[in-house]
Design a protein around this motif. Structure first.
Motif, PDB file in Angstrom:
ATOM      1  N   MET A 223      41.225  51.986  29.468  1.00  0.00           N
ATOM      2  CA  MET A 223      40.291  53.025  29.030  1.00  0.00           C
ATOM      3  C   MET A 223      39.645  52.636  27.704  1.00  0.00           C
ATOM      4  SD  MET A 223      42.630  56.339  30.061  1.00  0.00           S
ATOM      5  CE  MET A 223      41.533  57.628  29.492  1.00  0.00           C
ATOM      6  N   ILE A 224      40.446  52.116  26.783  1.00  0.00           N
ATOM      7  CA  ILE A 224      39.914  51.685  25.487  1.00  0.00           C
ATOM      8  C   ILE A 224      38.963  50.502  25.665  1.00  0.00           C
ATOM      9  CG2 ILE A 224      40.517  50.700  23.240  1.00  0.00           C
ATOM     10  CD1 ILE A 224      43.176  52.269  23.446  1.00  0.00           C
ATOM     11  N   LEU A 329      40.016  49.975  35.871  1.00  0.00           N
ATOM     12  CA  LEU A 329      40.699  51.236  35.585  1.00  0.00           C
ATOM     13  C   LEU A 329      40.999  51.993  36.882  1.00  0.00           C
ATOM     14  CD1 LEU A 329      41.738  53.407  33.645  1.00  0.00           C
ATOM     15  CD2 LEU A 329      39.402  54.293  33.507  1.00  0.00           C
ATOM     16  N   GLN A 330      40.014  52.123  37.753  1.00  0.00           N
ATOM     17  CA  GLN A 330      40.241  52.809  39.026  1.00  0.00           C
ATOM     18  C   GLN A 330      41.334  52.113  39.831  1.00  0.00           C
ATOM     19  OE1 GLN A 330      36.184  52.393  40.279  1.00  0.00           O
ATOM     20  NE2 GLN A 330      35.751  54.580  40.062  1.00  0.00           N
ATOM     21  N   HIS A 331      41.332  50.787  39.788  1.00  0.00           N
ATOM     22  CA  HIS A 331      42.272  49.976  40.562  1.00  0.00           C
ATOM     23  C   HIS A 331      43.709  50.153  40.093  1.00  0.00           C
ATOM     24  CE1 HIS A 331      42.731  46.998  43.626  1.00  0.00           C
ATOM     25  NE2 HIS A 331      43.212  46.066  42.817  1.00  0.00           N
ATOM     26  N   HIS A 332      43.882  50.541  38.841  1.00  0.00           N
ATOM     27  CA  HIS A 332      45.229  50.695  38.275  1.00  0.00           C
ATOM     28  C   HIS A 332      45.627  52.164  38.104  1.00  0.00           C
ATOM     29  CE1 HIS A 332      44.410  46.469  37.281  1.00  0.00           C
ATOM     30  NE2 HIS A 332      45.711  46.313  37.184  1.00  0.00           N
ATOM     31  N   THR A 333      44.851  53.085  38.705  1.00  0.00           N
ATOM     32  CA  THR A 333      45.126  54.516  38.590  1.00  0.00           C
ATOM     33  C   THR A 333      45.578  55.071  39.938  1.00  0.00           C
ATOM     34  OG1 THR A 333      43.462  54.786  36.851  1.00  0.00           O
ATOM     35  CG2 THR A 333      44.145  56.775  38.023  1.00  0.00           C
ATOM     36  N   ASN A 345      38.654  59.068  30.600  1.00  0.00           N
ATOM     37  CA  ASN A 345      38.018  57.794  30.298  1.00  0.00           C
ATOM     38  C   ASN A 345      36.584  58.008  29.817  1.00  0.00           C
ATOM     39  OD1 ASN A 345      37.669  54.742  30.630  1.00  0.00           O
ATOM     40  ND2 ASN A 345      36.112  55.507  32.014  1.00  0.00           N
ATOM     41  N   ASP A 346      35.853  58.875  30.515  1.00  0.00           N
ATOM     42  CA  ASP A 346      34.482  59.172  30.098  1.00  0.00           C
ATOM     43  C   ASP A 346      34.462  59.858  28.736  1.00  0.00           C
ATOM     44  OD1 ASP A 346      33.648  58.069  32.442  1.00  0.00           O
ATOM     45  OD2 ASP A 346      33.275  59.966  33.471  1.00  0.00           O
ATOM     46  N   LEU A 350      32.179  58.271  25.935  1.00  0.00           N
ATOM     47  CA  LEU A 350      31.097  59.056  25.340  1.00  0.00           C
ATOM     48  C   LEU A 350      31.357  59.323  23.856  1.00  0.00           C
ATOM     49  CD1 LEU A 350      30.526  61.535  28.287  1.00  0.00           C
ATOM     50  CD2 LEU A 350      28.986  59.714  27.558  1.00  0.00           C
ATOM     51  N   GLY A 351      32.631  59.453  23.487  1.00  0.00           N
ATOM     52  CA  GLY A 351      32.976  59.616  22.081  1.00  0.00           C
ATOM     53  C   GLY A 351      32.562  58.407  21.273  1.00  0.00           C
ATOM     54  N   VAL A 352      32.779  57.228  21.838  1.00  0.00           N
ATOM     55  CA  VAL A 352      32.349  55.999  21.174  1.00  0.00           C
ATOM     56  C   VAL A 352      30.827  55.966  21.066  1.00  0.00           C
ATOM     57  CG1 VAL A 352      32.228  53.480  21.384  1.00  0.00           C
ATOM     58  CG2 VAL A 352      34.385  54.665  21.824  1.00  0.00           C
ATOM     59  N   GLY A 353      30.135  56.374  22.151  1.00  0.00           N
ATOM     60  CA  GLY A 353      28.674  56.406  22.112  1.00  0.00           C
ATOM     61  C   GLY A 353      28.151  57.327  21.023  1.00  0.00           C
ATOM     62  N   ALA A 354      28.780  58.507  20.897  1.00  0.00           N
ATOM     63  CA  ALA A 354      28.377  59.449  19.848  1.00  0.00           C
ATOM     64  C   ALA A 354      28.646  58.870  18.466  1.00  0.00           C
ATOM     65  CB  ALA A 354      29.130  60.770  20.025  1.00  0.00           C
TER      66      ALA A 354
END
Length: 401
Positions: A223-224, A329-333, A345-346, A350-354
């Motif tokens: 996720m990171i 990520l999807q493959h390991h969830t 994850n989003d 999105l937090g990083v984008g902000a």
């Protein structure tokens, strides 16, 4: 390209979802140039422009804990209809803003509108692993990443032309019309998947998801890693470059639009070239390539035509980075947690984008050159390459397909 067309031909639900996504995400970003142009016409400073750019990402951050639970409780078709109605109402309301005294309304509408758009995106991305797997899932993610990236950049590019030709108000009206088409498509879609609504309490479902993520460290590291792609949130940077460097040779709205159009070219071509090449062993090199592309843009950012070339290079790498890290990520969830993990994850992404949008505004106001700001963003991808190397040494990542 052939494998994408074959998958779309064989998967009618994916084909309809892709069309909905193309129109919905295009509509979400189409009004952006109109908004930024309006801000510049009203005399907004760099801080205000950066704040509005950040507000496009923040709703997804704060709503994610709740939206993740909702995704595992309510059928996706019902959610998409409601979200589209919200986007139509907010887009039409933007027409009423015509002076700085109404900035508070602009902020509110951007937050609500982009919150709905972010939620819409999460709904669709949580559907994909329920209907596809392996290489088909990777290809579907690449298709959706192309659509998202193309909508993100080309939407603003065409909006720049529309704003230049017919003005801000008409751009908002056309945008609302796109969402009306989306509403029709969503209302007529058939989603036949095994669906069992989780009847647990909201708080219990949130706690369960956080426990799952905590107990599976590879999930939160992925996720990171995916969130690093949020450092390509260049809206404020492009707007400021158009205002300070290119306004003497081209209208601001056209400058913003053409830069985003150039990036869109790279975003579309990239996965077609790199999709077959990318794998777990090569992902680190792709992060380094993004760092190099941003360094090139940093050197050329004060030259409009040089920036167009650099924007293509930046976009060429971005889409494949986004789609491959998302697929990992999807493959390991576990399937029981798709909705919540994708939402969280989003939230981080999105937090990083902000954060990046606000950082660009803060550094610009502090006197840091736009070239240096771009170079700083590029350095993050070099660090991400090292971080991914550490993840591979610490955990056994499953190959896709």
């Amino acid at each position: 390209m052939k494998r994408y067309l074959t998958l779309l031909r064989n998967e009618p639900l994916l084909r309809r979802l892709s069309l909905i996504q193309l129109l919905a995400y295009f509509g979400a970003w189409f009004s952006n140039v109109a908004i930024y142009t309006l801000l510049i016409q009203m005399g907004a400073d760099a801080t205000t422009i950066a704040l509005v750019a950040a507000l496009h990402f923040l709703p997804g951050v704060f709503q994610a804990p709740l939206s993740g639970v909702i995704l595992d409780r309510i059928h996706p078709k019902r959610l998409m209809i409601l979200l589209t109605l919200i986007e139509i109402g907010c887009t039409l309301s933007l027409i009423t803003i015509d002076n700085v005294g109404m900035l508070w309304l602009l902020y509110g509408l951007v937050v609500i509108r982009m919150g709905a758009s972010s939620f819409h995106f999460t709904v669709e991305m949580s559907l994909l692993p329920r209907i596809l797997e392996g290489k088909s899932l990777q290809a579907a993610n690449e298709i959706h990443s192309i659509i998202w990236s193309l909508s993100y950049t080309l939407g603003m590019a065409l909006s720049g032309l529309v704003v230049y030709w017919v003005g801000v108000t008409t751009a908002f009206l056309l945008d609302a019309g796109l969402f009306v088409i989306v509403l029709f498509l969503v209302s007529t879609i058939t989603i036949e998947i095994e669906w069992s609504s989780n009847g647990s309490k909201l708080s219990a479902m949130m706690k369960e998801a956080f426990t799952y993520i905590r107990n599976n460290p590879v999930v939160y590291h992925l996720m990171i890693l995916h969130a690093v792609i949020g450092f390509t949130a260049f809206d404020a940077l492009v707007a400021l470059a158009a205002k300070h460097y290119y306004s003497q040779i081209i209208a601001v709205s056209l400058g913003i639009g053409l830069l985003n159009a150039a990036r869109a070219v790279g975003l579309v071509i990239g996965p077609m070239v790199l999709g077959h090449w990318i794998n777990n062993a090569r992902l680190g090199w792709l992060f380094l390539a993004e760092a190099g592309a941003l360094a090139l843009w940093a050197a050329l950012i004060d030259d409009f035509y040089g920036s167009l070339i650099a924007s293509v290079a930046v976009g060429f790498v971005t889409t494949t980075l986004w789609s491959y890290t998302y697929t990992l990520l999807q493959h390991h969830t576990h399937s029981d947690f798709y909705g919540r993990v994708i939402a969280y994850n989003d939230m981080i992404f999105l937090g990083v984008g902000a954060f990046v949008s606000l950082l660009i505004g803060y550094l610009a106001v502090s006197g840091v050159s736009l070239g240096m700001i771009t170079l700083i963003l590029g350095a993050v991808f070099a660090v991400a390459a090292l971080y991914y190397g550490w993840i591979r040494r610490m955990y056994e990542l499953k190959e896709i397909g």
